[in-house]
Design an enzyme around this catalytic site. Structure first.
Site, PDB file in Angstrom:
ATOM      1  NE  ARG A 148      34.584  21.660  -4.364  1.00 54.92           N
ATOM      2  CZ  ARG A 148      35.643  21.080  -3.907  1.00 54.92           C
ATOM      3  NH1 ARG A 148      36.090  19.718  -4.295  1.00 54.92           N
ATOM      4  NH2 ARG A 148      35.902  21.225  -2.687  1.00 54.92           N
ATOM      5  CD  GLU A 167      35.986  12.406   0.401  1.00 57.08           C
ATOM      6  OE1 GLU A 167      35.745  13.584   0.584  1.00 57.08           O
ATOM      7  OE2 GLU A 167      36.622  11.879  -0.798  1.00 57.08           O
ATOM      8  CD  GLU A 207      33.632  15.668   2.416  1.00 56.36           C
ATOM      9  OE1 GLU A 207      34.539  15.840   2.168  1.00 56.36           O
ATOM     10  OE2 GLU A 207      32.575  16.694   2.554  1.00 56.36           O
ATOM     11  CD  GLU A 251      35.248  17.660  -7.184  1.00 60.48           C
ATOM     12  OE1 GLU A 251      36.260  17.672  -7.614  1.00 60.48           O
ATOM     13  OE2 GLU A 251      35.016  17.342  -5.839  1.00 60.48           O
ATOM     14  CD  GLU A 253      37.300  15.339   3.757  1.00 58.12           C
ATOM     15  OE1 GLU A 253      37.595  16.577   4.468  1.00 58.12           O
ATOM     16  OE2 GLU A 253      37.238  15.280   2.791  1.00 58.12           O
ATOM     17  NE  ARG A 285      40.951  20.651  -3.535  1.00 57.95           N
ATOM     18  CZ  ARG A 285      40.580  19.344  -3.682  1.00 57.95           C
ATOM     19  NH1 ARG A 285      39.562  18.764  -3.132  1.00 57.95           N
ATOM     20  NH2 ARG A 285      41.407  18.579  -4.310  1.00 57.95           N
ATOM     21  CG  HIS A 312      32.814  17.326  -3.408  1.00 55.41           C
ATOM     22  ND1 HIS A 312      33.896  17.667  -2.851  1.00 55.41           N
ATOM     23  CD2 HIS A 312      31.871  18.110  -2.678  1.00 55.41           C
ATOM     24  CE1 HIS A 312      34.048  18.379  -2.169  1.00 55.41           C
ATOM     25  NE2 HIS A 312      32.696  18.684  -1.808  1.00 55.41           N
ATOM     26  CG  ASP A 361      -1.810   1.279   1.603  1.00 48.28           C
ATOM     27  OD1 ASP A 361      -1.614   2.140   0.665  1.00 48.28           O
ATOM     28  OD2 ASP A 361      -2.207   1.347   2.387  1.00 48.28           O
ATOM     29  CD  GLU A 403      35.350  13.356  -3.977  1.00 50.39           C
ATOM     30  OE1 GLU A 403      35.478  14.363  -3.112  1.00 50.39           O
ATOM     31  OE2 GLU A 403      36.320  13.504  -4.863  1.00 50.39           O
TER      32      GLU A 403
HETATM   33  N1  GLU Z   1      33.809  19.033   3.161  1.00 50.96           N
HETATM   34  C1  GLU Z   1      33.646  20.075   2.066  1.00 50.96           C
HETATM   35  C2  GLU Z   1      32.396  20.427   1.477  1.00 50.96           C
HETATM   36  O1  GLU Z   1      31.765  20.489   2.101  1.00 50.96           O
HETATM   37  C3  GLU Z   1      34.601  19.406   1.143  1.00 50.96           C
HETATM   38  C4  GLU Z   1      35.854  19.096   1.295  1.00 50.96           C
HETATM   39  C5  GLU Z   1      36.647  18.359   0.099  1.00 50.96           C
HETATM   40  O2  GLU Z   1      37.117  19.246  -0.880  1.00 50.96           O
HETATM   41  O3  GLU Z   1      36.825  17.125   0.211  1.00 50.96           O
HETATM   42  O4  GLU Z   1      31.991  20.386   0.435  1.00 50.96           O
HETATM   43 MG    MG Z   2      36.250  15.356   0.634  1.00 49.72          MG
END
Ligand code: GLU
Ligand code: MG
Length: 447
Positions: A338, A194, A132, A336, A187, A315, A243, A52, A130
């Site tokens: 992010r 991670e 975390e 990638e 991390e 980054r 990411h 259901d 990836e």
């Molecule tokens: N923890 C970071 C985020 O919030 C990323 C760190 C990393 O570059 O792996 O995206």
């Molecule tokens: Mg990371």
């Protein structure tokens, strides 16, 4: 029963399975489960399992609540943490209506539909997330307080550290479930870790993310810890992202993102894809960073993206092009994204990410020039002169963008798009009326 079905029955027998967990996810990517004794498996493989759907978030109304779970036989695996006397296997299921049609609110079906569109254009879509997460001590039950389990930081190593034991256990149980773990590490934040696993087609990766979330919770629990995928549990330190590395392969198996002549080793098609995701980034955020808390992570200074730009070593950018390692060959050319975080429903997230990338290809969009400086340090004049926009600052802002986005609306389909917006607006409204600890600290005695 066909041969595959008979194979699964034989495997379950050889694995001494007693129960089978039939799984699917709701609108938010929460795993739902019906457990059957193994004796019933043959019947379920033939005719599915009725359930259901009316009480499942984002599923049917009362009048259309009868649904059927159809196991996807490729997802068979034993849950390694179950004891011998109750050995349990899991099968991830597709959700159908009683007429045998895929249910429009099934997140797995939504992803499959966009993957089919990509296939019609000649591509398969690979993702490598990836994930975390934090490990906290179970202090303060019944209301948990986030007390990091350790004091480690980025790539820290300590052989007697409980955290590395938990990570190894997680990696072993994922491997036992057929997920190829590429790396695990501590991390940046205390208690933060991670897990990376090998890229795969997006449906397999989304299944793996869902599996990984409960496998991590199970391993943490067995050590008396709580694992959380909440994007920003602690103020003042990094939050948790998901990411996601992405590429399109041709149906012959060549990486369509690779061009050896380009300085970033990316093809025109890859740039189209990147430009598409950038053009939709503000609406996409509502799907890939879907909670009130997601926007506490997307702030300057913690390696999470805030600004809609791309680059290689950057980054702080929304999209990063990982450095090219010649040994890895053309297969490794990728971009990638992010902004996703692990609170997202990976099926809907990958569906929306793919749809916006494909939109960039269809419209032959070109991204702006790369930005290789730390964008966190740009002032507003600099951001304006380089025409760099920001991601939404709150879930509410993201939902306003999502509502206007035709491409994501089409990818999610009418049923899910409407229900998603409704459910997320409720979440925002509930949050909006809270009187928070911050307000009490700030105003109670001063006003
Ligand atoms: N923890 C970071 C985020 O919030 C990323 C760190 C990393 O570059 O792996 O995206
Ligand atoms: Mg990371």
């Amino acid at each position: 029963m066909d041969e595959r079905g008979r194979e699964i029955l034989a495997k379950a027998d050889a694995d001494q399975v007693r129960f089978v967990s039939l799984q699917f996810t709701d609108l938010f990517g929460t795993v739902k489960n019906v457990t059957i004794p193994v004796g019933k498996l043959a019947v379920v493989l033939q005719s599915g399992e009725n359930f259901d759907g009316s009480s499942i978030e984002g599923f049917a109304r009362i009048c259309e609540s009868d649904m059927v779970l159809r196991p996807d036989l490729d997802t068979y695996c034993v849950l390694p943490w179950t004891a011998t006397h109750e050995r349990t296997a899991r099968l991830i299921c597709d959700v159908h209506d009683t007429e045998g049609q895929p249910f429009a609110g099934d997140p797995r079906f939504i992803l499959r539909r966009v993957l089919d569109q990509a296939r019609e254009m000649g591509f398969s879509y690979n993702t490598g997330p990836e994930v975390e997460f934090f490990l906290f001590k179970m202090d303060g039950e019944p209301r948990l307080r986030p007390v990091p389990q350790d004091v480690g930081s980025y790539f820290d190593f300590s052989p007697r550290d409980l955290a590395s034991q938990v990570r190894n256990e997680i990696a072993l149980s994922l491997q036992a479930m057929g997920i190829e773990v590429e790396a695990t590490h501590h991390e940046v934040a205390p208690g933060q870790h991670e897990i990376e696993f090998r890229y795969a087609d997006a449906l397999t990766s989304a299944d793996a993310v869902v599996t990984l979330r409960y496998a991590i919770k199970a391993a943490a629990h067995s050590h008396g810890l709580c694992a959380t995928f909440m994007p920003k549990p602690l103020l003042g330190v990094n939050g948790s992202g998901m990411h996601t590395h992405q590429s399109l392969f041709t149906l012959e198996g060549r990486n369509a993102f690779f061009d050896p002549e380009d300085p970033y080793r990316l093809s025109r098609l890859a740039y189209n894809f990147i430009a598409g995701q950038m053009a939709h980034a503000r609406a996409l955020a509502a799907v890939v960073a879907p909670t009130v808390n997601s926007y506490k992570r997307l702030v300057p200074g913690y390696e999470a993206p805030v600004y809609i730009c791309w680059g290689q070593i950057n980054r702080s950018a929304l999209i990063r092009i990982p450095g090219y390692l010649p040994g890895l060959g053309e297969g490794s050319a990728r971009c990638e994204l992010r902004c996703p975080d692990p609170s997202a429903n990976p099926y809907l997230a990958f569906a929306a990410m793919l749809a916006t990338g494909l939109d960039g290809i269809r419209r032959d969009l070109t991204p702006p020039p790369p930005v290789e400086e730390n964008v966190y340090e740009f002032d507003s004049a600099e951001l304006r002169s380089q025409e760099i926009a920001s991601l939404p600052g709150t879930l509410e802002e993201a939902l306003q963008e999502l509502e206007q986005d035709q491409v994501i609306a089409e990818a999610l389909g009418e049923h899910t798009f409407r229900r998603y917006l409704e459910a997320k607006r409720l979440e925002w409204d509930e949050y909006r009326i809270q009187v928070t600890a911050w307000e009490l600290d700030r105003y109670l005695t001063t006003l």
